[in-house]
Write an enzyme that holds these catalytic residues in place. Sequence first.
Site, PDB file in Angstrom:
ATOM      1  N   CYS A  42       0.826  -1.213   0.000  1.00  0.00           N
ATOM      2  CA  CYS A  42       0.000   0.000   0.000  1.00  0.00           C
ATOM      3  C   CYS A  42       0.858   1.261   0.000  1.00  0.00           C
ATOM      4  CB  CYS A  42      -0.931  -0.020   1.210  1.00  0.00           C
ATOM      5  SG  CYS A  42      -1.902   1.475   1.361  1.00  0.00           S
ATOM      6  N   CYS A  47      -1.496   1.767  -3.090  1.00  0.00           N
ATOM      7  CA  CYS A  47      -2.467   2.845  -2.840  1.00  0.00           C
ATOM      8  C   CYS A  47      -1.851   4.241  -2.808  1.00  0.00           C
ATOM      9  CB  CYS A  47      -3.172   2.627  -1.512  1.00  0.00           C
ATOM     10  SG  CYS A  47      -3.455   0.914  -1.079  1.00  0.00           S
ATOM     11  N   LYS A  50       0.122   5.419  -6.021  1.00  0.00           N
ATOM     12  CA  LYS A  50      -0.911   5.399  -7.078  1.00  0.00           C
ATOM     13  C   LYS A  50      -1.825   6.607  -6.965  1.00  0.00           C
ATOM     14  CE  LYS A  50      -4.745   4.031  -6.257  1.00  0.00           C
ATOM     15  NZ  LYS A  50      -5.330   2.710  -6.109  1.00  0.00           N
ATOM     16  N   TYR A 184      -8.569  -3.846 -11.309  1.00  0.00           N
ATOM     17  CA  TYR A 184      -8.331  -2.587 -10.622  1.00  0.00           C
ATOM     18  C   TYR A 184      -7.059  -1.912 -11.156  1.00  0.00           C
ATOM     19  CZ  TYR A 184     -11.119  -3.372  -6.220  1.00  0.00           C
ATOM     20  OH  TYR A 184     -12.069  -3.538  -5.257  1.00  0.00           O
ATOM     21  N   ILE A 185      -5.944  -2.672 -11.126  1.00  0.00           N
ATOM     22  CA  ILE A 185      -4.647  -2.046 -11.392  1.00  0.00           C
ATOM     23  C   ILE A 185      -4.537  -1.610 -12.853  1.00  0.00           C
ATOM     24  CG2 ILE A 185      -2.137  -2.432 -11.394  1.00  0.00           C
ATOM     25  CD1 ILE A 185      -2.501  -4.207  -8.934  1.00  0.00           C
ATOM     26  N   GLU A 188      -6.891   1.433 -13.378  1.00  0.00           N
ATOM     27  CA  GLU A 188      -6.414   2.672 -12.733  1.00  0.00           C
ATOM     28  C   GLU A 188      -5.195   3.222 -13.476  1.00  0.00           C
ATOM     29  OE1 GLU A 188      -7.975   2.130  -8.133  1.00  0.00           O
ATOM     30  OE2 GLU A 188      -5.892   1.636  -8.554  1.00  0.00           O
ATOM     31  N   ARG A 205      -9.372  -9.486 -21.800  1.00  0.00           N
ATOM     32  CA  ARG A 205      -9.790 -10.754 -22.425  1.00  0.00           C
ATOM     33  C   ARG A 205     -11.303 -10.927 -22.439  1.00  0.00           C
ATOM     34  NH1 ARG A 205      -7.530 -15.321 -18.187  1.00  0.00           N
ATOM     35  NH2 ARG A 205      -8.603 -14.543 -16.364  1.00  0.00           N
ATOM     36  N   GLY A 273      -3.373  -9.611 -12.183  1.00  0.00           N
ATOM     37  CA  GLY A 273      -3.675 -10.223 -10.891  1.00  0.00           C
ATOM     38  C   GLY A 273      -2.450 -10.343 -10.002  1.00  0.00           C
ATOM     39  N   ARG A 329      -6.147  -6.021  13.521  1.00  0.00           N
ATOM     40  CA  ARG A 329      -6.590  -5.500  14.833  1.00  0.00           C
ATOM     41  C   ARG A 329      -7.539  -6.484  15.523  1.00  0.00           C
ATOM     42  NH1 ARG A 329      -7.194   0.703  12.845  1.00  0.00           N
ATOM     43  NH2 ARG A 329      -4.953   1.165  12.923  1.00  0.00           N
ATOM     44  N   HIS A 447     -27.878  20.419  -1.074  1.00  0.00           N
ATOM     45  CA  HIS A 447     -28.087  20.996  -2.394  1.00  0.00           C
ATOM     46  C   HIS A 447     -27.236  22.240  -2.596  1.00  0.00           C
ATOM     47  CE1 HIS A 447     -30.304  21.625  -6.076  1.00  0.00           C
ATOM     48  NE2 HIS A 447     -30.405  22.904  -5.766  1.00  0.00           N
ATOM     49  N   GLU A 452     -26.687  14.239  -3.355  1.00  0.00           N
ATOM     50  CA  GLU A 452     -28.110  14.313  -2.971  1.00  0.00           C
ATOM     51  C   GLU A 452     -28.972  13.383  -3.821  1.00  0.00           C
ATOM     52  OE1 GLU A 452     -30.271  18.019  -3.755  1.00  0.00           O
ATOM     53  OE2 GLU A 452     -28.763  18.576  -5.238  1.00  0.00           O
TER      54      GLU A 452
HETATM   55  P1  NDP Z   1      -7.605  -8.160 -10.690  1.00  0.00           P
HETATM   56  O1  NDP Z   1      -7.828  -9.518 -10.188  1.00  0.00           O
HETATM   57  O2  NDP Z   1      -8.432  -7.041 -10.181  1.00  0.00           O
HETATM   58  O3  NDP Z   1      -7.701  -8.152 -12.273  1.00  0.00           O
HETATM   59  C1  NDP Z   1      -6.927  -8.995 -13.078  1.00  0.00           C
HETATM   60  C2  NDP Z   1      -7.238  -8.705 -14.541  1.00  0.00           C
HETATM   61  O4  NDP Z   1      -6.335  -9.425 -15.368  1.00  0.00           O
HETATM   62  C3  NDP Z   1      -8.638  -9.105 -14.949  1.00  0.00           C
HETATM   63  O5  NDP Z   1      -9.121  -8.163 -15.859  1.00  0.00           O
HETATM   64  C4  NDP Z   1      -8.408 -10.457 -15.636  1.00  0.00           C
HETATM   65  O6  NDP Z   1      -9.343 -10.727 -16.647  1.00  0.00           O
HETATM   66  C5  NDP Z   1      -7.055 -10.226 -16.278  1.00  0.00           C
HETATM   67  N1  NDP Z   1      -6.299 -11.470 -16.510  1.00  0.00           N
HETATM   68  C6  NDP Z   1      -6.020 -12.438 -15.618  1.00  0.00           C
HETATM   69  N2  NDP Z   1      -5.263 -13.391 -16.181  1.00  0.00           N
HETATM   70  C7  NDP Z   1      -5.064 -13.019 -17.459  1.00  0.00           C
HETATM   71  C8  NDP Z   1      -4.371 -13.576 -18.562  1.00  0.00           C
HETATM   72  N3  NDP Z   1      -3.714 -14.731 -18.442  1.00  0.00           N
HETATM   73  N4  NDP Z   1      -4.401 -12.928 -19.739  1.00  0.00           N
HETATM   74  C9  NDP Z   1      -5.060 -11.751 -19.848  1.00  0.00           C
HETATM   75  N5  NDP Z   1      -5.719 -11.142 -18.856  1.00  0.00           N
HETATM   76  C10 NDP Z   1      -5.725 -11.787 -17.670  1.00  0.00           C
HETATM   77  O7  NDP Z   1      -6.057  -7.904 -10.422  1.00  0.00           O
HETATM   78  P2  NDP Z   1      -5.216  -6.592 -10.294  1.00  0.00           P
HETATM   79  O8  NDP Z   1      -3.827  -7.044 -10.529  1.00  0.00           O
HETATM   80  O9  NDP Z   1      -5.761  -5.498 -11.129  1.00  0.00           O
HETATM   81  O10 NDP Z   1      -5.418  -6.185  -8.760  1.00  0.00           O
HETATM   82  C11 NDP Z   1      -5.161  -7.136  -7.715  1.00  0.00           C
HETATM   83  C12 NDP Z   1      -5.927  -6.775  -6.483  1.00  0.00           C
HETATM   84  O11 NDP Z   1      -5.364  -5.643  -5.874  1.00  0.00           O
HETATM   85  C13 NDP Z   1      -7.381  -6.408  -6.721  1.00  0.00           C
HETATM   86  O12 NDP Z   1      -8.216  -7.519  -6.753  1.00  0.00           O
HETATM   87  C14 NDP Z   1      -7.694  -5.515  -5.557  1.00  0.00           C
HETATM   88  O13 NDP Z   1      -8.184  -6.280  -4.509  1.00  0.00           O
HETATM   89  C15 NDP Z   1      -6.375  -4.900  -5.196  1.00  0.00           C
HETATM   90  N6  NDP Z   1      -6.325  -3.496  -5.620  1.00  0.00           N
HETATM   91  C16 NDP Z   1      -7.200  -2.586  -5.093  1.00  0.00           C
HETATM   92  C17 NDP Z   1      -7.198  -1.273  -5.493  1.00  0.00           C
HETATM   93  C18 NDP Z   1      -8.192  -0.308  -4.925  1.00  0.00           C
HETATM   94  O14 NDP Z   1      -8.767  -0.594  -3.881  1.00  0.00           O
HETATM   95  N7  NDP Z   1      -8.466   0.824  -5.565  1.00  0.00           N
HETATM   96  C19 NDP Z   1      -6.244  -0.782  -6.473  1.00  0.00           C
HETATM   97  C20 NDP Z   1      -5.378  -1.796  -6.987  1.00  0.00           C
HETATM   98  C21 NDP Z   1      -5.422  -3.098  -6.554  1.00  0.00           C
HETATM   99  P3  NDP Z   1     -10.761 -11.415 -16.348  1.00  0.00           P
HETATM  100  O15 NDP Z   1     -11.639 -10.328 -15.825  1.00  0.00           O
HETATM  101  O16 NDP Z   1     -11.169 -11.918 -17.670  1.00  0.00           O
HETATM  102  O17 NDP Z   1     -10.488 -12.481 -15.345  1.00  0.00           O
END
Ligand code: NDP
Length: 458
Positions: A42, A47, A50, A184-185, A188, A205, A273, A329, A447, A452
């Site tokens: 983080c 976080c 970012k 997410y990543i 963002e 995908r 991921g 905690r 307002h 709202e």
């Molecule tokens: P996510 O699990 O959120 O997303 C992974 C993405 O990669 C999905 O779109 C998935 O597609 C795709 N993917 C997975 N495998 C492949 C592959 N072999 N080929 C192509 N695409 C693929 O992972 P992130 O890395 O984005 O984030 C990890 C975690 O970190 C999040 O789940 C979240 O909990 C945390 N996070 C939170 C944030 C926040 O609170 N703002 C910010 C950043 C991270 P598909 O949808 O088809 O499976």
Amino acid sequence: MSYDFDLLVIGAGSGGIAAARRAAQHGAKVGIVEFDRLGGTCVNRGCVPKKLMVYASHFPELFSDAQGYGWSAVESSLDWDKMITSVNAEVTRLNGIYQTMLDNSQVEMLTGRGSFIDAHTVVIEQDGEAPSTSRQVTADKILIAVGGHPVKPPILGIEHAITSDDIFNLKPQPKRMVILGGGYIGSEFACILNGLGIEVTQVIRGDRILRGFDDDLRTEIQLGMSNHGIRFLNNIQLIAIEKNDEGVTVTVGREDGSADTVIADAVSLAAVGRKPNTQHLGLEMAGVKAHGGAVMVDKYSRTNVENIYAVGDCTNNINLTPVAINEGRAFADTVFGGNSRTMSYENVPTAVFTTPEAATVGLTEAEAREQYGEAVQIYRSRFRSMYYVLPGKDEKTMMKLVVDQTTDKVLGAHMVGSHAAEIIQGIAIALKMGATKANFDATVGIHPSSAEEFVTMR
Ligand code: NDP
């Protein structure tokens, strides 16, 4: 039997530090093992840096919006190196704050990589150090809080892709970037880099980004991102990345056999991921069970080994900083504070800091329909907020409530638009308290505001 520590925490990220400090407050003798900078993902690679880059990415829009309000045009350019240096300086400042907090709590720092020798003993090794000089410590209770790391898909040329860990030190500023992944990543960073003036192609995908979120929210964010200039390649399989004179060429394929190539400078960003950091932890030496690398825990964050616990991303539960902190905690209060309690995973709010921003709490429409069937009623509002009228921009805000008609309980709230995270945080309290749609309706709106709308939807 006496031990060196009442509690030894392995990993000084959000969850580990929160647990260590709370346990120390309860009077426990606590040690914490870390080989890297304090604060974990983080603070160092997630976080915090970012969000600072999200702020940086919004200025060009603000400069242009200002003209709608009568300000003259602003000539400004980004000094990428200065931004990266400033962001990293803030991270270093926070590392220092964490050190002070641990010192003040009298938690002992043990620098190095920790791994189990047995259920009560951990060896701490410094990188490059001879094994004979490593240190062993014993503890009554051990908390695993080692976090996770980004994974790269196994495709040809993936070594030419960076991950979100590397992006905060990326120099020089690329002009074109391909982002693999629609979570997410990926989403963002697509927005951050696009806002900072980089030409972004996001490769996903499925048909839409952010699988698992409410479908209206997914559609609205993706539409907003497209309107801001991000190019999407949907329904693709990654094939290969190749380095050449122009930079890197990313080749993607589709089920129908068609293929596309996208050219980027130097690198692409793989955001597909994350996985728990449990490979070199010696879990088997302590008999701790894991599944797919994730430490298995019960609702008290306890593993199958009676004195060993785990919190945060290494359990692959919900990978969010506030969840890890709450788990840490709750663990410390239960084990050292005489107050047995568990973390509640119901109605955990979350935000995606895309542009437009999105935030959500509770059930998606699809989840609600699965659980409550015909009883689900949807309230939806889509509008241009007042701010965008004078700049003449067609930026839409979308708000949605998912309600169980039988009990009138609000099951989910979803929003895309400016300040979504700030607004949904308040709504999350209402949902946590079991608010009904009638409670929302009885609340007086502020307002003029976008928020709202949540209390005026009919
Ligand atoms: P996510 O699990 O959120 O997303 C992974 C993405 O990669 C999905 O779109 C998935 O597609 C795709 N993917 C997975 N495998 C492949 C592959 N072999 N080929 C192509 N695409 C693929 O992972 P992130 O890395 O984005 O984030 C990890 C975690 O970190 C999040 O789940 C979240 O909990 C945390 N996070 C939170 C944030 C926040 O609170 N703002 C910010 C950043 C991270 P598909 O949808 O088809 O499976």
